[in-house]
Design a protein around this motif. Structure first.
Motif, PDB file in Angstrom:
ATOM      1  N   GLY A 123      52.582  95.250 -58.800  1.00  0.00           N
ATOM      2  CA  GLY A 123      52.109  94.107 -57.801  1.00  0.00           C
ATOM      3  C   GLY A 123      50.723  93.852 -57.950  1.00  0.00           C
ATOM      4  O   GLY A 123      50.176  92.494 -58.165  1.00  0.00           O
ATOM      5  N   LEU A 124      50.012  94.792 -57.730  1.00  0.00           N
ATOM      6  CA  LEU A 124      48.642  94.905 -57.912  1.00  0.00           C
ATOM      7  C   LEU A 124      48.032  94.455 -59.318  1.00  0.00           C
ATOM      8  O   LEU A 124      47.285  93.559 -59.383  1.00  0.00           O
ATOM      9  CB  LEU A 124      47.871  96.213 -57.623  1.00  0.00           C
ATOM     10  CG  LEU A 124      46.551  96.279 -57.461  1.00  0.00           C
ATOM     11  CD1 LEU A 124      45.843  95.147 -56.414  1.00  0.00           C
ATOM     12  CD2 LEU A 124      46.015  97.585 -57.068  1.00  0.00           C
TER      13      LEU A 124
ATOM     14  N   GLY B  91      49.022  90.803 -59.886  1.00  0.00           N
ATOM     15  CA  GLY B  91      48.065  89.817 -59.145  1.00  0.00           C
ATOM     16  C   GLY B  91      46.870  89.900 -59.469  1.00  0.00           C
ATOM     17  O   GLY B  91      46.001  88.801 -59.269  1.00  0.00           O
TER      18      GLY B  91
ATOM     19  N   LEU C 217      52.191  93.061 -52.239  1.00  0.00           N
ATOM     20  CA  LEU C 217      52.442  93.733 -53.398  1.00  0.00           C
ATOM     21  C   LEU C 217      53.534  94.486 -53.666  1.00  0.00           C
ATOM     22  O   LEU C 217      54.148  94.425 -54.754  1.00  0.00           O
ATOM     23  CB  LEU C 217      51.079  94.819 -53.552  1.00  0.00           C
ATOM     24  CG  LEU C 217      49.815  94.137 -53.468  1.00  0.00           C
ATOM     25  CD1 LEU C 217      48.763  95.302 -53.476  1.00  0.00           C
ATOM     26  CD2 LEU C 217      49.367  93.260 -54.506  1.00  0.00           C
TER      27      LEU C 217
ATOM     28  N   GLY D 257      56.524  91.731 -54.090  1.00  0.00           N
ATOM     29  CA  GLY D 257      56.457  91.040 -55.388  1.00  0.00           C
ATOM     30  C   GLY D 257      56.529  91.819 -56.674  1.00  0.00           C
ATOM     31  O   GLY D 257      57.116  91.605 -57.446  1.00  0.00           O
ATOM     32  N   GLY D 258      55.846  93.138 -56.423  1.00  0.00           N
ATOM     33  CA  GLY D 258      56.189  93.984 -57.541  1.00  0.00           C
ATOM     34  C   GLY D 258      57.431  94.303 -57.871  1.00  0.00           C
ATOM     35  O   GLY D 258      58.256  94.701 -58.897  1.00  0.00           O
TER      36      GLY D 258
ATOM     37  N   SER E 182      56.066  99.953 -57.484  1.00  0.00           N
ATOM     38  CA  SER E 182      56.273  98.494 -57.205  1.00  0.00           C
ATOM     39  C   SER E 182      54.970  97.782 -56.847  1.00  0.00           C
ATOM     40  O   SER E 182      54.524  96.808 -57.517  1.00  0.00           O
ATOM     41  CB  SER E 182      57.291  98.093 -56.469  1.00  0.00           C
ATOM     42  OG  SER E 182      58.744  98.623 -56.813  1.00  0.00           O
TER      43      SER E 182
ATOM     44  N   THR F 111      55.202  86.587 -58.320  1.00  0.00           N
ATOM     45  CA  THR F 111      53.848  86.438 -59.038  1.00  0.00           C
ATOM     46  C   THR F 111      52.845  85.871 -58.109  1.00  0.00           C
ATOM     47  O   THR F 111      51.668  86.247 -57.893  1.00  0.00           O
ATOM     48  CB  THR F 111      53.796  85.921 -60.314  1.00  0.00           C
ATOM     49  OG1 THR F 111      55.018  86.278 -61.171  1.00  0.00           O
ATOM     50  CG2 THR F 111      52.669  85.679 -61.052  1.00  0.00           C
TER      51      THR F 111
ATOM     52  N   CYS G 164      52.092  88.488 -55.386  1.00  0.00           N
ATOM     53  CA  CYS G 164      51.217  89.396 -56.032  1.00  0.00           C
ATOM     54  C   CYS G 164      49.566  88.934 -55.928  1.00  0.00           C
ATOM     55  O   CYS G 164      48.951  89.706 -55.605  1.00  0.00           O
ATOM     56  CB  CYS G 164      51.530  89.921 -57.428  1.00  0.00           C
ATOM     57  SG  CYS G 164      53.279  91.005 -57.506  1.00  0.00           S
ATOM     58  N   TYR G 165      49.583  87.856 -56.273  1.00  0.00           N
ATOM     59  CA  TYR G 165      48.251  87.133 -56.601  1.00  0.00           C
ATOM     60  C   TYR G 165      47.708  86.889 -55.110  1.00  0.00           C
ATOM     61  O   TYR G 165      46.643  87.537 -54.837  1.00  0.00           O
ATOM     62  CB  TYR G 165      48.357  85.765 -57.076  1.00  0.00           C
ATOM     63  CG  TYR G 165      47.336  84.889 -56.575  1.00  0.00           C
ATOM     64  CD1 TYR G 165      46.016  84.998 -57.037  1.00  0.00           C
ATOM     65  CD2 TYR G 165      47.485  83.854 -55.655  1.00  0.00           C
ATOM     66  CE1 TYR G 165      45.142  84.280 -56.752  1.00  0.00           C
ATOM     67  CE2 TYR G 165      46.425  83.118 -55.452  1.00  0.00           C
ATOM     68  CZ  TYR G 165      44.987  83.282 -55.770  1.00  0.00           C
ATOM     69  OH  TYR G 165      44.296  82.596 -55.493  1.00  0.00           O
TER      70      TYR G 165
END
Length: 314
Positions: free
Chosen positions: A291-292, A295, A237, A240-241, A287, A103, A106-107
């Motif tokens: 992630g986007l 985030g 992204l 993370g995703g 993914s 997370t 993604c942020y």
């Protein structure tokens, strides 16, 4: 007496063979674990060069070296002990912890995209050139924080690959993986960031071919670094995703992963020889979108907090 000596020598030879076989097994397992984590290694290599963009040339390699040492410290002193302890006593906690780290990844990717859209992207490296110590410290700290998430994913993938091994071979294999991956990633990063200097040196030589190659490197490397910066953001992204996607499946929410897996199979079956590659791209694209979205949500929530606006942007 002689028969006892020969028996002892036979025992020593048998132990030597056993030790050699164990070394071979550890080496092979380390190779498999490293290969399994190759996808995240590529992402790590793409993400890191953005942290040295805009830095004075003489500080590039020292900063890469500091990030590499921080990365190795992440793997050996933080991730490895925690992963081994959790896998031994609380294996259920590994996935939620990885998802929290994902997370954050993604942020960070969403924040960089937002910075570009607003027209004043803040490179983690510097606002012009990094000259003061504080700015360099922030750059190194930011790179090491990002590396922590990517390294955690690498080490957990490697850990899953050698989960059947007993404790000590597992520990040795993961230490080997940590060193090999760190050397490879930051060796490549160091070569990338110094490629323009190599090009400048070649351009000053007498040979026409060397001059042509040198000029090509000098003019081409800024574009390569800009491309790598974009790839690095997408990689944040995507990784993370993907961690979130597989993590939700592991913790019991199966629908998102099942839908993506079904789409992969449809793409693979419908596109013939190119199916596997396109199926992988399908998973990667979805993914990255996940992630986007995640985030962006975290970024929006943090932007609404009063303490957020009071802090200077780093």
């Amino acid at each position: 007496m002689s028969s006892g000596l020969f028996a002892l020598l036979d025992d020593v030879a048998a132990l030597a063979k056993l030790a050699a076989a164990s070394v071979d097994d550890v080496g092979a397992a380390a190779g498999r674990a490293t290969a399994k984590a190759a996808g995240v290694v590529i992402d790590d290599t793409a993400v890191t060069p953005q942290y040295v963009q805009g830095i004075a040339a003489e500080r590039e390699l020292p900063i890469v070296k500091r990030i590499a040492i921080g990365s190795l410290r992440n793997k050996l002193l933080l991730i490895l002990p925690a992963a081994l302890l959790l896998s031994q006593f609380a294996p259920w906690a590994l996935t939620p912890i990885l998802m929290l780290g994902a997370t954050y990844l993604c942020y960070e990717g969403a924040e960089k995209i937002w910075g570009r859209l607003r027209g004043h992207e803040h490179s983690a490296a510097a606002e012009s050139e990094i000259k003061d110590r504080d700015a360099e410290e922030k750059t190194v700290a930011g790179a090491i924080r990002t590396d922590l998430i990517l390294s955690a994913e690498i080490m957990v993938i490697a850990l899953n690959e050698v989960a059947a091994q007993s404790f000590w071979p597992r520990l040795i294999i993961l230490v080997v993986v940590a060193f090999v991956i760190t050397i490879v990633v930051y060796g490549v990063v160091g070569a990338i960031v110094k490629m323009d200097d190599i090009g400048l040196s070649l351009a000053q030589r007498s040979g026409r071919m060397a001059q042509r190659i040198g000029r090509g490197l000098v003019t081409g490397m800024p574009k390569v670094l800009a491309t790598l910066s974009t790839v690095g953001i997408v990689a944040m992204l995507w990784v993370g995703g993907h961690i979130l996607l597989t993590g939700t499946d592991k913790v019991g929410w199966h629908s998102p992963y099942a839908i993506v897996h079904h789409l992969e199979e449809l793409v693979s079956d419908a596109t013939g020889a190119a199916g596997p590659a396109l199926a992988w791209l399908t998973n990667t694209g979805i993914s990255a979108v996940i992630g986007l979205v995640v985030g962006g949500l975290v970024l929006a929530v943090l932007a609404m907090l009063p303490s957020r606006s009071a802090q200077p942007h780093q």
